[in-house]
Design a protein around this motif. Structure first.
Motif, PDB file in Angstrom:
ATOM      1  N   ASP A 235       0.840  -1.194   0.000  1.00 45.35           N
ATOM      2  CA  ASP A 235       0.000   0.000   0.000  1.00 45.35           C
ATOM      3  C   ASP A 235       0.878   1.248   0.000  1.00 45.35           C
ATOM      4  O   ASP A 235       2.103   1.175   0.009  1.00 45.35           O
ATOM      5  CB  ASP A 235      -0.966  -0.004   1.182  1.00 45.35           C
ATOM      6  CG  ASP A 235      -0.259  -0.186   2.513  1.00 45.35           C
ATOM      7  OD1 ASP A 235       0.883   0.302   2.625  1.00 45.35           O
ATOM      8  OD2 ASP A 235      -0.826  -0.816   3.426  1.00 45.35           O
ATOM      9  N   TYR A 236       0.229   2.397   0.020  1.00 47.29           N
ATOM     10  CA  TYR A 236       0.962   3.650  -0.179  1.00 47.29           C
ATOM     11  C   TYR A 236       1.926   3.965   0.962  1.00 47.29           C
ATOM     12  O   TYR A 236       2.902   4.684   0.774  1.00 47.29           O
ATOM     13  CB  TYR A 236      -0.022   4.810  -0.364  1.00 47.29           C
ATOM     14  CG  TYR A 236      -0.782   5.192   0.868  1.00 47.29           C
ATOM     15  CD1 TYR A 236      -0.332   6.227   1.689  1.00 47.29           C
ATOM     16  CD2 TYR A 236      -1.969   4.536   1.218  1.00 47.29           C
ATOM     17  CE1 TYR A 236      -1.035   6.573   2.831  1.00 47.29           C
ATOM     18  CE2 TYR A 236      -2.670   4.886   2.351  1.00 47.29           C
ATOM     19  CZ  TYR A 236      -2.206   5.907   3.159  1.00 47.29           C
ATOM     20  OH  TYR A 236      -2.899   6.253   4.277  1.00 47.29           O
ATOM     21  N   TYR A 238       3.584   1.639   2.599  1.00 44.24           N
ATOM     22  CA  TYR A 238       4.412   0.436   2.761  1.00 44.24           C
ATOM     23  C   TYR A 238       5.872   0.801   2.997  1.00 44.24           C
ATOM     24  O   TYR A 238       6.470   1.551   2.228  1.00 44.24           O
ATOM     25  CB  TYR A 238       4.268  -0.420   1.504  1.00 44.24           C
ATOM     26  CG  TYR A 238       5.255  -1.559   1.377  1.00 44.24           C
ATOM     27  CD1 TYR A 238       5.379  -2.523   2.367  1.00 44.24           C
ATOM     28  CD2 TYR A 238       6.064  -1.672   0.238  1.00 44.24           C
ATOM     29  CE1 TYR A 238       6.263  -3.576   2.234  1.00 44.24           C
ATOM     30  CE2 TYR A 238       6.955  -2.718   0.098  1.00 44.24           C
ATOM     31  CZ  TYR A 238       7.057  -3.663   1.100  1.00 44.24           C
ATOM     32  OH  TYR A 238       7.935  -4.698   0.958  1.00 44.24           O
TER      33      TYR A 238
END
Length: 477
Positions: A235-236, A238
Motif C-alpha cells: 500500500d501507499y 508500505y
C-alpha cells in the motif's frame, strides 16, 4: 485460497516426480486455456456484431481489430511477460519480501502508462494511417472511429493483464477465468444491445469492448481484494524491508526493461509477420487472401492449448527457481517439453487428417477450400513446430530469458521466412504454399533450437540468477 506453485520456504517442500508435475501442469493449464479462449472472443464478438451491419462495416471492424491488436494489445501482453519472471521468482524467494511481487506489478503499470502515450497518439490518427495504407476512404473512416473509441479501454486492458500475472504467480490460475466467465457473456450482450438496439450502431461495438475491459479489470481487483491475492500488494505507506527500491526509482526499471523489451519483440514480431503475409496474400489474389484468413484463424485456434501450457510452465519454473530448487525447475521444464510434443502432435494430426472438412467450417467457396486443403499439410507441420516452440518459450520466460525467444522469432520470421517465402511465392510461383513452406521450415528449426537451449540450461546457475534478481530488490537505496 491460494495454492502456490512451489510451497513457501517456510513450509516443508516435498520432491515432485514427473507424474506429479504432469498432474499439476494439466490441472493448472486448463484454466489458462479457458482464459485465453474467452479473452480472444472479445475482439471476435466486436467484429461479428458490427460486421453484420454490412460489408463496409465488416471490413472496417476487421481492419480496426487487427490494428488495435497489432499496435496495442500485443504490446501490452509482450510487456507483461516480464512479470512471469519477476513475480513468480519473487513470490517463492524466502529472502525476499513477498510484497515485492506487487511492487513489480506497480512498476510494470508505470512503464505501460508511458508506453501508452505513443500508442494512443497513433490510435487517435488511425484513419489517416489507414488512408496512407491505401484503404477505401469509407472503410478507413469507420475503422478510425472504432480505434479511437478503443482508446478508452487500453488502460483497463493493461491493468487486467498486469494483475492477471500477479495472481498467476501466486498459483491463482482460476481467478482470471472466473472473471472472464462474467466478462465474455457481458461483452456479447452489450455488443448486441448497443449495436442493434440503440442509435450508436457501428460505434456500439468498440464501446461494448471498452466497457468489458473495465468490467474485467474491476472484477479482478475485487477478487484480489475480497477473495485472495492482495497479500502481495504494497500500500501507499508500505515500508519495505531493507529499503526495497520504490515504484518511482528509475534505477529499479533496468532489470524490468531487460525482460519487457524482449517480451514485446517476442509477441509482436509474430503478429506483425502475419499481417505482412496477409498483405502479400492479397497481392496473389482474392482466393489466396481468403485462404490465408482461414489458415491464420486455424493457427490461432490450435495455439490455444500451447499458450495455456506455456503460461503455467513459466510460473512453475519461475517459482521453483525463486525457491532455490533447480532440480524441481528442471523437472518442470522437461515435463513441459513432453507436454509440448504431445499437444503439438495432437494438434498437427487433427489438422492434417481433417484438412478438407476443416476448410468447410469457414467457407463454402470451393476454390478457397481447395487451396486451404492443399496448404494445410504444410501448416500442420508448422503448427507442430510453433506449438513446441511456444511452450519452450514459456519455460524460458520462467527463467528470465525472454531474449532467446525474441531473437529466434526475429530470425525465423524476418531473416528466413519472409524473404524465402516471398521468393518461393512470387519468383518460383508456388503461391501461398510457398510462404507457408518457408514458415514451416523456419519454425521447425526454431522449435529444435529453443528446446535445445532449455535442455542445455545450467539450472544451478539459473537458480542463482533468480536469487540475485529478487535480492537486488532488497538492496539499500
Amino acid at each position: 485460497m491460494a495454492s502456490p506453485l512451489i510451497p513457501s520456504a517456510h513450509v516443508k517442500i516435498q520432491s515432485f516426480s514427473f507424474r506429479q508435475e504432469s498432474s499439476w501442469l494439466l490441472k493448472n493449464a486448463v484454466p489458462s486455456v479457458a482464459s485465453y479462449l474467452l479473452q480472444n472472443s472479445l475482439q471476435s464478438v466486436s467484429v461479428i456484431t458490427a460486421g453484420h451491419l454490412g460489408s463496409t462495416e465488416l471490413a472496417a471492424a476487421s481492419l480496426a481489430s487487427m490494428f488495435v491488436t497489432v499496435t496495442g494489445l500485443s504490446t501490452v501482453m509482450g510487456t507483461t511477460l516480464c512479470l512471469d519472471t519477476l513475480c513468480s521468482q519473487a513470490y517463492t524467494n524466502s529472502q525476499c519480501d513477498r510484497k515485492v511481487v506487487g511492487l513489480h506489478v506497480q512498476r510494470c503499470l508505470v512503464f505501460l502508462s508511458l508506453l501508452a502515450l505513443p500508442i494512443l497518439a497513433v490510435w487517435w490518427f488511425a484513419d489517416k494511417v489507414f488512408l496512407l495504407l491505401g484503404q477505401d476512404p469509407a472503410v478507413a473512416l469507420l475503422a478510425g472511429r472504432f480505434v479511437q473509441w478503443t482508446i478508452l479501454g487500453l488502460p483497463a486492458f493493461a491493468a487486467f493483464e498486469s494483475l492477471k500475472k500477479m495472481v498467476q504467480a501466486q498459483g491463482l490460475f482460476r481467478a482470471p477465468t472466473y472473471v472472464l466467465c462474467v466478462g465474455a457473456p457481458f461483452n456479447i450482450v452489450a455488443s448486441y444491445v448497443l449495436v442493434w438496439h440503440t442509435s450508436l450502431g457501428f460505434i456500439g461495438a468498440p464501446i461494448a469492448a471498452v466497457l468489458t475491459y473495465w468490467l474485467l479489470a474491476l472484477l479482478l481487483i475485487a477478487y484480489i481484494v475480497y477473495v485472495d491475492g492482495a497479500q502481495v500488494w504494497p500500500d501507499y505507506h508500505y515500508q519495505p524491508v531493507n529499503d526495497v527500491t520504490g515504484v518511482l526509482d528509475y534505477r529499479a526499471y533496468g532489470p524490468m526493461l531487460k525482460l519487457a523489451i524482449p517480451g514485446i519483440l517476442l509477441i509482436c514480431s509474430e503478429n506483425w509477420a502475419y499481417e505482412i503475409i496477409a498483405l502479400a496474400s492479397g497481392w496473389i489474389g482474392t482466393t489466396s487472401q481468403g485462404a490465408q484468413s482461414v489458415i491464420v484463424t486455424s493457427v490461432a485456434i490450435f495455439y490455444t492449448v500451447p499458450f495455456g501450457v506455456g503460461i503455467s510452465s513459466a510460473n512453475r519454473v519461475g517459482n521453483a527457481l525463486g525457491a532455490q530448487r533447480p532440480q524441481q525447475a528442471e523437472m518442470a521444464a522437461k515435463t513441459a517439453l513432453v507436454a509440448a510434443c504431445v499437444v503439438a502432435s495432437v494438434n498437427a494430426s487433427i489438422l492434417f487428417l481433417f484438412r478438407r472438412r476443416w476448410a468447410y467450417l469457414f467457407t463454402k467457396d470451393e476454390e478457397v477450400v481447395q487451396m486451404v486443403s492443399g496448404v494445410l499439410p504444410v501448416v500442420a507441420v508448422f503448427i507442430f513446430g510453433d506449438n513446441v516452440a511456444g511452450i519452450a518459450d514459456g519455460v524460458l520466460n520462467g527463467q528470465g530469458r525472454q531474449h532467446v525467444g525474441a531473437w529466434f522469432n526475429l530470425a525465423a520470421y524476418y531473416v528466413t521466412s519472409l524473404p524465402l517465402g516471398f521468393f518461393l511465392c512470387f519468383r518460383l510461383n508456388w503461391g501461398l504454399q510457398g510462404i507457408w513452406v518457408a514458415l514451416m521450415v523456419s519454425l521447425l528449426v526454431v522449435a529444435v533450437a529453443t528446446v535445445a537451449v532449455v535442455l542445455r540450461s545450467n539450472w544451478d546457475q539459473e537458480s542463482l540468477k533468480a536469487r540475485n534478481r529478487s535480492n537486488d530488490e532488497m538492496k539499500e537505496m
